[in-house]
Design an enzyme around this catalytic site. Structure first.
Site, PDB file in Angstrom:
ATOM      1  CG  ASP A  15     -32.658  12.515 -41.045  1.00 32.94           C
ATOM      2  OD1 ASP A  15     -32.145  13.249 -40.187  1.00 32.94           O
ATOM      3  OD2 ASP A  15     -33.884  12.381 -41.180  1.00 32.94           O
TER       4      ASP A  15
ATOM      5  CG  HIS B  36     -33.846  14.545 -37.439  1.00 36.61           C
ATOM      6  ND1 HIS B  36     -34.073  14.178 -38.736  1.00 36.61           N
ATOM      7  CD2 HIS B  36     -34.924  15.289 -37.072  1.00 36.61           C
ATOM      8  CE1 HIS B  36     -35.227  14.672 -39.146  1.00 36.61           C
ATOM      9  NE2 HIS B  36     -35.770  15.358 -38.152  1.00 36.61           N
TER      10      HIS B  36
ATOM     11  CB  SER C 101     -38.772  14.879 -38.890  1.00 33.72           C
ATOM     12  OG  SER C 101     -38.151  15.906 -39.583  1.00 33.72           O
TER      13      SER C 101
END
Length: 760
Positions: A127, A201, A530
């Site tokens: 990520d 994220h 996600s």
């Protein structure tokens, strides 16, 4: 897949090479190499790759190998010119391609205690990196780093050795492909070259999968309570692959290769292609996932955020666990109260001062310069001091509120359009604002048109947990099937929580990700597939601990055949895009049920050879299959081919009746085979059949009873699907096996369509 950037596939660049690249302009190429072609004179594959690159004609710029791939793939990536890439293709063996409570988890029964919370299981999170200082990554109470770990903790000025621990046991950044695309080193004053997460994220996904228990976690007092990942004792290996301009094939594949070498048990990858899913042999994630699977590593991926359109699911190779997104039973209500007394439900995590007046003038942004509320496009003379209705779409949701605020507006109502339907996503707005569904939005806009002096206010109600509205529902943004590459494989596989999810956040970015937002938080609430992917990655880690000898396919089967299709009110799971009942093309096998997955009874197992037979069945030749396999010998599809791609031993059924012109379907018959393995607690087990046939389809199963006399014994059955009426479109049903204790359910999707399938 909450990242706004793309996964760039090399094949796209190759197809555009004559238009976009001069013959002497360098670009990153991923080069797949057949092992069987390596000359014995070279001690290692890397020596051979270096020799190949040195043999290419000089371009005036030194050709450079970026990465060598050994485990998740065979080959290397390098900076080459178009002319050199063309020359390279002539070399033999070369191929160039460019939330726990809602889930039923508890400390005193089920999957958590029976898996010891996945202690010593390693999840590789690929990520944007990780922010190690937050409480979610505390290693308090954890045992020493597993002996199986072979990785490292890359350090840097902003990532000291102390950033790694018994929780974050490894961290590494992959940026050679990114810098190759930039044509220069990245600007380290803007983004960190270390594994540190400056986007948020990666921290969110890592803490969702394996975050430690944190008391009194919240975002501005919303969703306050205990935060914990799915597998609180699992270890995290963070691989930073995504940067400000996106995630690049060569970096992704290098990270997958490294993760396998490092000894991870599960790879969690909330990244995917933009647009239609690329062909399997042109998809670096599919290629890397095949190699990982062959090493016993399960790869869990996001289905994508391109819903509600059909055929949008990505990461759809059958050896990948593909996850869609759904809601949970927690809401953040913020209601619109109109001047005529009507109330329309909305959601928001706005935390500032409430609106001062009970009724403020209400206007529609479409009458004030910009229906989507683009920054600088609203007329302050029409907006000042008023609540503004902005249509969803065109720009970021929170940016619309900024545009209203800059135009001196007092508040915002964000109204869904047809694309998002009734899907409500809560945002931490910088002015009083709420989001409403399409139905409410249309009625509010009608009210504005019908009144000379329309007014409204917004009532913020905090955090509410309950069965109204029912949950789960499938998010409108969640990408859907059918599988555009191989219609006989149902995708996505499952759905999991992905809407308004609280998890850890970076200390570098605001919760809105806007530069004008000065706030910094430890936890953030965001949405996307996600967010659903790491939920399932964590569950897979728990099952890996409970059943260390299970294959990735067996773990995937357990999660699929125990998934459920009813919401907490007892109705069929709905699709937020339409308000109608969802289908297997939208939710796959259904919503994951962790505790039932611990005791699936039967599993559908698949190994690498089965997947190779599948590739043969979809028309791949030896050269294309060589991209995936690690064999030193070539594959012979004459001996390994399945009779049909639908015969892959998948835990679901996707039946495709094809026609050329006249859709006369009566009497069409398709037969598929399956093999199940007895993994239940009883060696002597008898499973009885229950069929819920799709309308207009006759389903015959033989045999109708599966009898087992020992553990891990297998039994096979055949299913015949016959159309008994003519129609165009899709119908759905299921096949279930039960021994009175376990229910092993496989969804059935039947589709009639013209024989025009996307390129495989």
């Amino acid at each position: 897949m909450g990242i706004p950037s793309s996964l760039f596939s090399l094949i796209l660049c190759l197809s555009l090479v004559s238009a976009t690249l001069s013959l002497d302009e360098s670009q990153t190429f991923v080069v797949h190499v057949s092992k069987s072609h390596k000359p014995s004179a070279y001690a290692t594959p890397h020596h051979w790759y270096s020799s190949i690159v040195r043999s290419l004609a000089s371009s005036g710029q030194p050709s450079k190998i970026l990465y060598s791939y050994e485990r998740a793939a065979n080959g290397f990536s390098a900076r080459l010119t178009a002319a050199q890439a063309s020359e390279l293709r002539r070399v033999p063996g070369i191929h160039t391609t460019r939330t726990p409570h809602f889930l039923g988890l508890a400390d005193n029964y089920g999957l958590w205690p029976n898996s010891d919370y996945a202690d010593d299981v390693i999840i590789g999170v690929l990520d944007t990196g990780i922010w190690p200082e937050i409480r979610s990554f505390s290693d308090s109470g954890l045992s020493p780093v597993p002996k199986s770990w072979n990785g490292v903790c890359d350090t840097g000025p902003d990532f000291p050795a102390s950033a790694c621990s018994r929780k974050i046991i490894g961290a590494k950044a992959f940026f050679k492909g990114y810098e190759g695309a930039l044509g220069r080193p990245m600007d380290e004053s803007v983004e960190s070259k270390s594994p540190r997460d400056t986007e948020g994220h990666g921290t969110h996904t890592a803490s969702t999968a394996a975050g430690s228990v944190v008391q009194n976690a919240s975002l501005f007092e919303f969703a306050k309570g205990e935060a914990r990942g799915m597998a609180v004792k699992a270890r995290i290996a963070a691989y930073k692959i995504c940067w400000s301009l996106g995630c690049f094939d060569s970096d992704i594949l290098a990270a997958m290769d490294q993760a396998v070498a490092d000894g991870v048990d599960v790879i969690s990858l909330s990244v995917g292609a933009t647009g239609l899913a690329p062909r399997y042999d042109h998809d670096s994630i599919a290629i890397g996932a095949f190699g990982a699977m062959d090493h016993g590593v399960l790869v869990s991926c996001s289905a994508g955020n391109s819903g509600p359109d059909p055929l949008t699911a990505v990461n759809i190779a059958p050896w990948i666990l593909t996850v869609g997104a759904s809601t949970i039973d927690r809401e953040f209500p913020a209601d619109v109260v109109l001047g005529d007394g009507r109330i329309f439900g909305g959601v928001s995590i706005y935390s500032g001062d409430p609106l001062k007046d009970t009724n403020l003038p209400l206007v529609y942004a479409g009458d004030c310069g910009s229906r989507f509320c683009f920054n600088g496009k609203l007329n302050p003379s029409q907006v000042s001091g008023k609540i503004v209705i902005c249509d969803r779409g065109g720009n970021a949701r929170v940016e619309k509120g900024i545009a209203v605020k800059m135009a001196l507006g007092a508040g915002m109502i964000l109204a869904n359009t047809g694309d998002s339907g009734e899907e409500l996503i809560a945002d931490s707005h910088l002015l009083p604002a709420t989001m409403v569904g399409q139905i409410a939005g249309d009625k509010i806009k009608e009210y504005v048109k019908s009144k000379a002096f329309p007014t409204a206010t917004i009532a913020f109600r905090g955090t509410v947990i309950g069965t109204s509205p029912p949950a789960p529902k499938v998010a409108a943004f969640s990408s859907r099937g059918p599988n555009h590459l191989t219609p006989e494989i149902l995708k996505p596989d499952v759905i999991a929580p992905g809407v308004n999810i609280l998890a850890g956040w970076t200390g570098s970015k605001a919760p809105t990700d806007l530069d004008v937002d000065p706030r910094r938080v430890e936890f953030n609430i965001i949405s996307g597939t996600s967010m659903s992917c790491p939920h399932v990655s964590g569950l897979a880690a728990l099952l890996r601990k409970a059943y260390p000898k299970w294959t990735p396919a067996a773990i995937k089967s357990a999660l699929m055949t125990t998934a459920y299709n009813l919401d907490n009110s007892g109705d069929n799971i709905a699709d937020l895009a339409t308000g109608n009942q969802s289908s297997p093309f939208i939710h796959g096998a259904g919503h994951v049920d962790p505790n039932r997955a611990l005791y699936p009874g039967l599993v559908y197992d698949i190994d690498a050879n089965d997947y190779i037979s599948f590739l043969c069945a979809i028309g791949y030749d030896t050269e294309r299959i060589a991209i995936f396999v690690r064999r030193h010998t070539t594959v012979d599809c004459n001996t390994e081919k399945l009779s049909t791609p639908g015969d892959l031993n998948y835990p679901s059924f996707s039946v495709v009746f094809k026609f050329d012109h006249d859709p006369v379907h009566q009497g069409n018959e398709i037969k598929l085979k399956r093999v199940v393995k007895n993994v239940g607690s009883s060696a002597n087990a008898v499973y009885e059949l229950k069929v819920n046939p799709p309308k207009g389809i006759e389903v015959e199963v033989s045999p109708k009873k599966l009898v087992f006399s020992k553990e891990n014994q297998t039994a096979s059955y055949e299913v015949s699907f016959t159309s008994v009426e003519s129609y165009i479109g899709s119908r759905f049903g299921s096949i279930e096996w039960s021994d009175g204790t376990h229910i092993v359910r496989s969804p059935v999707a039947v589709r009639f369509h013209q024989d025009a399938v996307s390129s495989i």
